[in-house]
Design a protein around this motif. Structure first.
Motif, short mmCIF file in Angstrom:
data_model
loop_
_atom_site.label_atom_id
_atom_site.label_comp_id
_atom_site.label_asym_id
_atom_site.label_seq_id
_atom_site.Cartn_x
_atom_site.Cartn_y
_atom_site.Cartn_z
N LEU A 1 10.71 -72.88 -11.85
CA LEU A 1 10.71 -72.05 -13.05
C LEU A 1 10.50 -72.91 -14.29
O LEU A 1 9.78 -72.52 -15.21
CB LEU A 1 12.02 -71.27 -13.16
CG LEU A 1 12.24 -70.20 -12.09
CD1 LEU A 1 13.67 -69.67 -12.12
CD2 LEU A 1 11.25 -69.06 -12.25
N PHE B 1 6.41 -64.47 -10.61
CA PHE B 1 6.81 -63.11 -10.95
C PHE B 1 5.67 -62.19 -10.52
O PHE B 1 4.55 -62.66 -10.28
CB PHE B 1 7.07 -63.02 -12.47
CG PHE B 1 8.21 -63.90 -12.92
CD1 PHE B 1 7.99 -65.22 -13.30
CD2 PHE B 1 9.52 -63.43 -12.93
CE1 PHE B 1 9.03 -66.05 -13.69
CE2 PHE B 1 10.57 -64.26 -13.32
CZ PHE B 1 10.33 -65.56 -13.70
N ASP C 1 3.55 -60.28 -11.83
CA ASP C 1 2.26 -60.37 -12.53
C ASP C 1 1.60 -61.73 -12.35
O ASP C 1 0.44 -61.92 -12.71
CB ASP C 1 2.42 -60.06 -14.02
CG ASP C 1 1.08 -59.74 -14.69
OD1 ASP C 1 0.99 -59.91 -15.92
OD2 ASP C 1 0.13 -59.34 -13.98
N ASP C 2 2.32 -62.68 -11.78
CA ASP C 2 1.73 -64.00 -11.55
C ASP C 2 1.00 -64.05 -10.23
O ASP C 2 0.26 -64.99 -9.96
CB ASP C 2 2.82 -65.08 -11.55
CG ASP C 2 3.61 -65.13 -12.84
OD1 ASP C 2 4.73 -65.69 -12.83
OD2 ASP C 2 3.11 -64.64 -13.87
N HIS D 1 16.90 -53.91 -20.85
CA HIS D 1 15.75 -54.67 -21.31
C HIS D 1 15.70 -56.09 -20.77
O HIS D 1 15.80 -57.07 -21.52
CB HIS D 1 15.69 -54.69 -22.84
CG HIS D 1 15.21 -53.40 -23.39
ND1 HIS D 1 13.88 -53.03 -23.35
CD2 HIS D 1 15.88 -52.37 -23.96
CE1 HIS D 1 13.76 -51.81 -23.88
NE2 HIS D 1 14.95 -51.40 -24.25
N MET E 1 13.81 -59.36 -19.75
CA MET E 1 12.63 -59.88 -20.43
C MET E 1 11.35 -59.58 -19.65
O MET E 1 10.29 -59.41 -20.24
CB MET E 1 12.77 -61.39 -20.68
CG MET E 1 13.65 -61.70 -21.86
SD MET E 1 13.02 -61.01 -23.41
CE MET E 1 14.07 -59.61 -23.65
N GLU E 2 11.45 -59.49 -18.34
CA GLU E 2 10.30 -59.05 -17.58
C GLU E 2 10.41 -57.54 -17.38
O GLU E 2 11.44 -57.04 -16.93
CB GLU E 2 10.26 -59.73 -16.20
CG GLU E 2 9.05 -59.33 -15.36
CD GLU E 2 9.27 -59.48 -13.85
OE1 GLU E 2 10.44 -59.39 -13.40
OE2 GLU E 2 8.29 -59.69 -13.14
N THR E 3 9.36 -56.83 -17.72
CA THR E 3 9.36 -55.39 -17.49
C THR E 3 9.13 -55.12 -16.00
O THR E 3 9.02 -56.04 -15.20
CB THR E 3 8.24 -54.73 -18.30
OG1 THR E 3 7.02 -55.42 -18.03
CG2 THR E 3 8.53 -54.81 -19.79
N VAL F 1 12.00 -62.45 -10.05
CA VAL F 1 12.16 -61.25 -10.86
C VAL F 1 12.84 -61.66 -12.16
O VAL F 1 13.87 -62.34 -12.12
CB VAL F 1 12.97 -60.17 -10.12
CG1 VAL F 1 13.17 -58.94 -11.01
CG2 VAL F 1 12.27 -59.78 -8.83
N GLY F 2 12.26 -61.25 -13.26
CA GLY F 2 12.76 -61.70 -14.56
C GLY F 2 13.86 -60.83 -15.13
O GLY F 2 13.69 -60.19 -16.16
N GLY F 3 14.99 -60.83 -14.45
CA GLY F 3 16.11 -60.00 -14.92
C GLY F 3 16.01 -58.59 -14.36
O GLY F 3 14.92 -58.07 -14.12
N PHE G 1 19.46 -56.16 -14.02
CA PHE G 1 20.61 -55.56 -14.70
C PHE G 1 20.79 -54.08 -14.41
O PHE G 1 21.49 -53.39 -15.15
CB PHE G 1 20.52 -55.76 -16.23
CG PHE G 1 20.18 -57.17 -16.64
CD1 PHE G 1 18.96 -57.44 -17.25
CD2 PHE G 1 21.06 -58.22 -16.42
CE1 PHE G 1 18.63 -58.75 -17.63
CE2 PHE G 1 20.74 -59.52 -16.80
CZ PHE G 1 19.52 -59.78 -17.40
N GLN H 1 17.67 -61.63 -9.47
CA GLN H 1 16.88 -61.53 -10.70
C GLN H 1 17.38 -62.56 -11.70
O GLN H 1 17.33 -62.35 -12.90
CB GLN H 1 16.99 -60.11 -11.31
CG GLN H 1 16.68 -58.98 -10.33
CD GLN H 1 17.91 -58.57 -9.54
OE1 GLN H 1 19.01 -58.46 -10.08
NE2 GLN H 1 17.75 -58.34 -8.25
N GLY H 2 17.89 -63.67 -11.16
CA GLY H 2 18.39 -64.72 -12.04
C GLY H 2 19.80 -65.16 -11.70
O GLY H 2 20.30 -66.13 -12.24
#
Lengths: 788, 296, 155
Positions: A27, A34, A36-37, A203, A205-207, A255-257, A259, A501-502
């Protein structure tokens, strides 16, 4: 103790240590993957056309111009979907109390019920072109009346959220225990008020985002998802696509978060899968932030009418609660969210009787499902605020009234009285609530606060302190699982469906596994969040993974340890008691050259064709365990917040933030500290900054980061954490969940502190977010806060 | 959130930019892009043509010329903030920039862009207003100068013709020893000001106010100068009494702005709070210097 | 050195991610607020979602992929990040690292307040920021010990 058992004791180098995360290096170098990557050849990109109206009938949709745009490959409307996908999404959490099971369609057929509801799906060469096409699709809507307020929604004259419904009431969930009439008898002191919390979202940071690929050669559908629950997504895709369950795979890489909002199934995941199969090319959809505001899950909007009955001394006799939950337009998580809330209310206190009238209501706003804290912040807010009010009325110190009512550690396990969401009696397994509050207060220098307050006042400064306690059910069932496997190359692989997710799950599992096999972390690989890794799983939410998957890893690794010793003893022709294990080598203690490597043993256990295994030896050096918790493991904590209010502007500055926190045994304190600090940031947002607003027509007002304020670096102080580790007796590791504890009591403690800073007997704060503008109104009017 | 299609132009001179402005349909000027790009990403703005000014070297620069500080329209906010010249002659500006958004935005954002965007909550028009700045505009008919007080035509619209280009701003520095302050109320560091106040003041040896400029942003379309108070305060001693006179004049401001998040009453209240704090700070700073000497 | 034809409306971040395959830079909001897309353009931190790719013609860009040491080991800042648990999901991390690289290139002794101010334009939903501040202070002290002149900090 059995000799074999003594060999089960390992050196325990990792559990409990602040191990640096193995996830970090990639990272930090920008090598994360992620969704989209992930770049696949021939991928097509997509965009969703969404309803601009909170409530409308779809009369006609004209896609002629849009489909002719160069670069557009396909446009889907409801009628273009496969039959299985034309039906509404399944409700994965059903409940008999639900009167109308209204879930979303993946594309609206005839009626849209919130701004943002998907209406058409465009697939094109690029996201740019897909958006161009969306902008020229012509939809003829007949606008219908919308309902925006959940209290108003219950009135007969208020418009229906869904035209086919009889009314806007989703479910009534009465709950009670104890002698409520006795509790509220004439000699009781009764304190009552109505509290509200505002809508907001996590929210990350990654949608959201999904990438689907259909492999013609194998008829396999693979979906990469920025989600929290691979098996839940797989299960829903199977239903929606009527797909062969063995030919579908859901994977989450980085996965960017999450929650909470990423734990449910969304229409767009089905849409990319359908398009990928239809067009025979990978299809990707990445949510943009505006879409996340509209259609990403939200929550917290509830009204709590709470009455507390106490003795003259301040001992709680009972609670009456009328709670109204604004569900938004569609059901996503059944009744669970408000249910968690109301059952969280008693917290760490002895509450002999409780009567709850819970109503869940449809409104024409974005759908709701758990967001970090998951309904508990609202419960803690109502309970802690009404306790503060009682303290005021009875002239008792706020810390003392809480101490007076704590469940004592000797009373564990303690039957609260309710039936919890997992269908079992709600029984707190362990915890020392008085000690937790006491340590937190000590750390916060609570005893000397009134001196500080007086001194500050002399220089015209207004400081205040607030306390809030919570108890949270974590580690929920039904299960999670893990396989621990020693490979033929001597490396150890952990396979699980648990999705991170983190939270650093991989490192945590590696620590647990490493200690059972006496190896270093660098010999371990983890395959996680992949439905091919293990056949069953539930998902990451409600602080459950360390308890469920952590214990599965523990148990599986323990079994593998046994197998290793048994097989080595057989091959080395000695007793198990003569053997030791270290870093992938098993050897006779007194003759270390008599040894076998993990690789040797793994190969033997693979078998040789044609030869049966000798007695005592089984195939494979692996084991799969599913940990099935019998009930929730309850973690607890105390927040003590000291802050300053600028009474000229209403702005607050937090001076000191203390958390007492008990999550049982901590596998990695570095990670847990990070969870607490991060969770507090969400709580600060709930209390004073974040406000997802809609107007009376159900139009969202705050749809960008300029208007919806997330806490930034200067808004979040350093949290001082006092850790207690009261192990849970419910699982072998003694662990409890830790990810939401920082959020749950935050708003309650912060609002209490603001009120304390104002030091005005006429001011009683009842709502969040307590923005400076609202505080200004209150100070101006010098009365209790008005509801918006 | 991707922008709609447009044709891109990157002129390298003001003349070329003006020609493009004159002949293109539905063009939009791209300066720093920190306000325009978000609107284009949201598709709130969909210009057919983008005229990118970033390659026009002559629009960059800060210089002292003819007793005025001249700042080219494309000069980056960060460069203005860190300029020794600006710090020496207009210390209010670097102070204000500490409150303007974030470093990443200031690295690209331009003073000219902000002055043309005219967001009522923006700090930059406010301090230019306090400095009695002039806006320089170039058009097919040549160059003209517009005082900042006449620069706002209406909500977020400068008093410039469609075929004109803003090329710079200038102001006469206040004398060495003047007091200054820029303070604002915002929800978080870097957010737009809900209300912001710029104050410049000259105080003589007798602690009397010889000149004062008070400009408030966030209460109306254009930065609001407390002109009456500025006049009335001349000759008064720089103390709380004078400050109260200034504050009182805020009560008579008509039509204070409001939106969904902040009422006009709250804004008016904040204007009073911050005007007081800003004047106090400006007076303090003035007292620390030598007074009334033009040393540049 | 990269040379490509690009559509005029293609944003810089999309160009880096899609045309150059440098997916380390992330899009979190596309309206310039979250900071996840922050890169260094000629050593200055900028929002790559608010720049058109064409505007970067002729410029030098540093992304997260360019911050590690030449031999592939983590830079002092990156190493401090892992030691202080300054990242959880890692999505905001590219923007944090580039922004802090700019800070440390200008100031090798930042105070906590200065670090917080420097990252006030970078949103994080996981860490609660404090660990990022701690990592920066730690990295700064190590860089000072190494006495590396600020111009030579890995660009």
């Amino acid at each position: 103790m059995d000799i074999l058992d003594s060999k089960l004791l390992s050196k325990q180098a990792y559990i409990g240590s602040r191990t640096l995360r193995t996830e970090d290096k990639a990272l930090l170098k920008g090598l994360g993957q992620f969704v989209d990557d992930i770049k696949l050849d021939n991928t097509l990109f997509s965009s969703v056309l969404r309803s601009p109206h909170a409530h409308a009938r779809i009369i006609d949709i004209n896609i002629t111009l849009a489909s002719q745009l160069p670069g557009v490959h396909a446009i889907y409307l409801h009628k273009d979907l496969p039959l299985s996908a034309q039906k509404r999404l399944p409700l994965n959490t059903p409940n008999a109390a639900i009167t109308l099971v209204m879930t979303q369609e993946i594309l609206a057929s005839t009626e849209v019920c919130y701004v943002g509801e998907p209406v058409a799906f465009v697939v094109a060469e690029s996201r740019y072109i897909a958006e161009d096409a969306c902008s020229i699709i012509e939809v003829d809507y007949e606008i219908l009346d919308a309902t925006s307020d959940c209290i108003e929604a219950l009135r007969e004259t208020t418009p229906l959220t869904h035209t086919i419904a009889k009314n806007n009431l989703i479910a009534k969930l009465p709950l009670s225990y104890g002698d409520i009439d006795g509790a509220f008898s004439a000699d009781a002191v009764i304190v009552q008020d109505i509290f509200s919390q505002n809508r907001g979202s996590a929210h990350p940071m990654e949608t959201r985002g999904y990438l689907a690929e259909f492999h013609k050669a194998t008829s396999q559908l693979t979906v990469w998802s920025a989600g929290q629950a691979p098996h839940l997504e797989k299960k829903t895709l199977i239903d929606m696509l009527d797909w062969d369950p063995e030919k579908i795979r859901v994977i989450m890489n980085d996965v960017g978060g999450g929650f909470g909002p990423k734990a449910i199934f969304y229409p767009e995941e089905a849409l990319v899968a359908i398009a990928a199969c239809d067009l025979n090319r990978p299809v990707k959809w990445i949510e943009d932030r505006r879409e996340h505001f509209l259609s990403g899950s939200q929550e917290r909007e509830q009204y709590w009418d709470i009455s507390l009955a106490l003795t003259q001394e301040g001992k709680i006799r009972g609670i009456k609660l009328k709670m109204t939950h604004d569900n938004g337009a569609y059901l996503q998580w059944g009744v669970i969210l408000p249910y968690i809330g109301v059952t969280t209310t008693p917290g760490p206190y002895v509450v002999p009787a409780m009567d709850v009238d819970l109503k869940m209501v449809f409104t024409n706003k974005g759908p709701t499902s758990p967001v970090r804290g998951a309904g508990r912040p609202q419960a803690v807010f109502a309970m802690e605020r009404i306790l503060d009010k009682a303290a005021k009325v009875l002239s008792v110190d706020r810390a003392k009234i809480r101490q007076l009512n704590f469940i004592q550690p000797e009373q564990m396990p303690y039957n609260v009285g309710f039936i919890y969401r997992d269908g079992k009696a709600m029984i707190y397994d362990s915890g020392d609530y008085p000690k937790c509050q006491s340590l937190a207060l000590q750390k916060a220098n609570y005893d000397t606060f009134s001196q500080r307050q007086k001194l500050a006042k002399l220089s015209g400064r207004h400081i205040g302190i607030g306390i809030a306690n919570f108890v949270e059910g974590t580690g929920l069932g039904p299960f999670e699982g893990a396989t621990v496997r020693i490979q033929q190359n001597g490396r150890v692989t952990i396979l699980t469906a648990a999705a991170a997710q983190g939270q650093g799950h991989k490192t945590t599992f590696m620590q647990i596994c490493a200690d059972q096999l006496d190896i270093d972390l660098d010999l371990i690989d983890v395959i996680a969040a992949d439905t091919n890794a293990i056949s069953m799983g539930i998902g990451t939410f409600a602080c459950r993974i360390t308890v469920t998957t952590g214990n599965s890893v523990y148990l599986a690794a323990q079994n593998v340890r046994s197998k290793v010793f048994s097989l080595a003893a057989f091959l080395l022709q000695c007793e198990v008691s003569e053997l030791e294990m270290a870093n992938g080598l098993v050897f006779v203690s007194t003759e270390p050259t008599r040894s076998k490597t993990f690789a040797d043993l793994a190969r033997v256990s693979q078998g040789i064709p044609g030869f049966s295994f000798p007695k005592g030896v089984t195939n494979g050096l692996e084991d799969t365990q599913y940990f099935l918790p019998t009930q929730a493991a309850y973690c607890n904590g105390t927040a003590v917040v000291e802050l300053e209010v600028d009474i000229e502007t209403g702005q607050i500055e937090i001076l000191n933030y203390v958390m007492g926190h008990d999550s049982g045994k901590l596998i990695n304190p570095l990670i847990v500290d990070g969870q607490v600090q991060g969770a507090v940031a969400h709580g600060i947002g709930n209390a004073t900054l974040e406000w997802m607003r809609y107007d009376e027509q159900g139009q969202p007002i705050t749809t960008n980061f300029g208007e919806y304020l997330l806490p930034a670096s200067e808004d979040v102080p350093r949290v001082s954490v006092v850790h207690l580790e009261t192990p849970s007796p419910l699982n072998p590791l003694g662990v409890k969940g830790a990810g939401e504890g920082g959020t749950i009591p935050a708003a309650a403690a912060i609002i209490s502190a603001i009120e304390n800073a104002l030091d005005d007997p006429n001011v009683f704060l009842k709502d969040t977010p307590m923005t400076p503008q609202r505080l200004f109104e209150i100070l101006k009017n010098n009365t209790t806060s008005a509801h918006h | 959130m991707k922008p709609a299609p447009f044709k891109y132009h990157a002129p390298t001179s003001v003349g070329e930019a003006l020609q493009l402005l004159a002949k293109l349909e539905n063009p939009k000027i791209l300066a720093g892009g920190q306000s325009l790009m978000p609107m284009m990403n949201f598709r709130f703005m969909m210009p057919s043509h983008i005229i990118d000014l970033n390659q026009i070297d002559e629009l960059y620069g800060i210089e002292l010329r003819d007793q005025s500080i001249h700042i080219g329209a494309m000069t980056r906010q960060h460069d203005i903030q860190t300029s020794d010249l600006v710090k020496k002659f207009a210390p209010i500006i670097p102070d204000a920039y500490d409150l303007v958004s974030h470093r990443q935005i200031r690295n690209r954002g331009t003073l000219g862009g902000s002055l043309c965007h005219l967001d009522p909550s923006s700090e930059q028009p406010c301090f230019i207003s306090a400095l009695d700045g002039e806006i320089e505009v170039m058009g097919p008919n040549g160059r003209r100068s517009i005082p900042i007080g006449e620069w706002t035509s209406t909500y977020m619209t400068p008093a410039m013709n469609d075929d004109e280009l803003m090329i710079g701003t200038s102001f006469k520095p206040w004398p060495d020893g003047h007091g200054w302050a820029f303070l604002e109320y915002s929800r978080r560091h870097g957010d737009y000001a809900i209300v912001g106040v710029a104050v410049l003041s000259n105080i003589n040896e007798k602690r009397e106010i010889t000149k004062i400029s008070i400009s408030i942003c966030g209460i109306s379309f254009a930065p609001y100068r407390l002109k009456d108070a500025e006049t009335n305060l001349i000759g008064m001693v720089a103390d709380q009494h004078a400050i109260e006179i200034a504050i009182k004049s805020i009560d008579s401001i008509e039509d204070v702005m409001e939106d969904a998040h902040n009422s006009s009453e709250y804004r008016r209240h904040l204007a009073k709070v911050y005007t007081r704090r800003a004047i106090e700070l400006a007076f303090q700073r003035a007292n620390n210097h030598n007074y009334g000497q033009n040393t540049h | 050195m990269y040379e490509k034809d690009v559509d005029s409306r293609c944003t810089l971040g999309d160009f880096l991610r899609n045309d150059l395959g440098l997916t380390g830079t992330h899009y979190g909001c596309e309206h310039g607020v979250c900071g996840a897309c922050t890169v260094l353009l000629n050593s200055k931190s900028v929002r790559s979602c608010l720049l058109l790719a064409v505007q970067a013609n002729g410029s030098e860009i540093t992304t997260i992929e360019g911050l590690a040491n030449d031999d592939g080991t983590l830079s002092e800042l990156q190493q401090a990040f892992t030691e202080c648990h300054a990242l959880q999901c890692g999505f905001c991390t590219p923007g944090m690292l580039t922004t802090l690289t700019e800070l440390l290139s200008e100031n090798l002794s930042p105070t906590e307040a200065q670090v917080k101010s420097a990252i006030s334009g970078n949103l994080c939903r996981c860490t609660g920021y404090q660990p990022i501040v701690d990592a920066t202070i730690l990295a700064a002290s190590r860089l000072r010990d190494k006495s590396i002149p600020s111009a030579a900090i890995k660009q």
